[in-house]
Write a protein that holds these residues in place. Sequence first.
Motif: not given
Length: 68
Positions: A31-45, A24-29, A10-15
């Motif tokens: 190795g996650l899908t865009e949907k997974t990044v969205k899920n991480y962000l929802a949890t982070i928020f 999409k760029e976070i996911g690409d960097e 989660e800290q990597r995503v926020v960074a």
Amino acid sequence: ERIKSLSFQEQRVVALLTDGKTNKEIGDELGLTEKTVKNYLATIFDKLGISRRAQAAALYTEARRDPR
């Protein structure tokens, strides 16, 4: 302090969010899908008690300046 409550991933995503990257760029960097990044962000928020990307970036930036 609240940033420390986030998991390592989660800290990597926020960074990357703080760098202005899109989901999409976070996911690409990471190795996650865009949907997974969205899920991480929802949890982070939820963990941080915020609702916007800019708030997450501000908290992360502040935590980096004052790493108590």
